[in-house]
Design an enzyme around this catalytic site. Sequence first.
Site, short mmCIF file in Angstrom:
data_model
loop_
_atom_site.label_atom_id
_atom_site.label_comp_id
_atom_site.label_asym_id
_atom_site.label_seq_id
_atom_site.Cartn_x
_atom_site.Cartn_y
_atom_site.Cartn_z
N ASP A 202 -6.18 -8.81 10.21
CA ASP A 202 -5.17 -8.86 11.29
C ASP A 202 -5.11 -10.26 11.90
OD1 ASP A 202 -4.94 -6.05 11.09
OD2 ASP A 202 -6.47 -5.72 12.62
N GLU B 67 0.85 -1.20 0.00
CA GLU B 67 0.00 0.00 0.00
C GLU B 67 0.88 1.24 0.00
OE1 GLU B 67 -2.95 0.74 3.14
OE2 GLU B 67 -3.10 2.77 2.33
#
Length: 247
Positions: free
Chosen positions: A229, A109
């Site tokens: 996560d 990202e």
Amino acid sequence: MTLIFAHRGFSSIEPENTMSAFQEAEKCGADGIELDVQLTKDGEVVVIHDEKVDRTTNGKGYVKDYTLSELQQLNAHYIFKKQNEKVRIPTLKEVFDWLAGNHLICNVEIKSHEFQQFHLEEKVIAFIRRYGFEKRVILSSFNHYSIVHCYRLAPDVETALLYSYGIYLPWVYAKGLHARAIHPHYQTLTEEIVQMSRQNGIKVRPYTVNREKDMKRLFAMGCDAIITDEPKKALRLRQSDGQSFSS
Ligand code: G3P
Ligand code: CA
């Protein structure tokens, strides 16, 4: 099958965006990792999420105001490690060196800001070329100017649009920007968006999916991947679902 990407590495058990978080993601069997990149004062590509170092390290101030060697004096232990255990902020090069020894997909990202004038994008693409990772790296960003710039520099590398709100016909928007995927906040996704995007050749990889009920819903919708996560939990659920959906 819905792939599972570990968000900032296995960030629920290790300090986010560190080598230990990426290694744990690989160990648990994730299909890929997601990480965030920025430029240091001396133009090095480093892996860190926030514009400032305050939340994740023992330092203060903007990443862009630190040289690489200054940044690497900091401890990126975040909340998981004892104060005396040193965890370094990795460079993208370090992560790519490690990726060369495995088969994980890497979603980079790009945390780009206007003052950088696309230098970050150029450097990331140069690394992708150097390592021959054109088919293993997915470039994503909330900055869609950055995504178009990446496409112009490297049309052979997959780009993905990050967004956190409801976009009208996101698959049409994505095609217009030559993106091959959308990475929406998971709460913006509907069955129609997943189906229409996939029918139009646009992959769908929602973030950040941590609850079992959301994982199950997004697996059932046929998302290409989820970004989480909690990769271990997602892997367990995917296995128990006996998924046969193919991407
Ligand atoms: O790439 C998905 C996700 O990482 C985007 O949000 O804030 O965690 O970088 P953020
Ligand atoms: Ca991110």
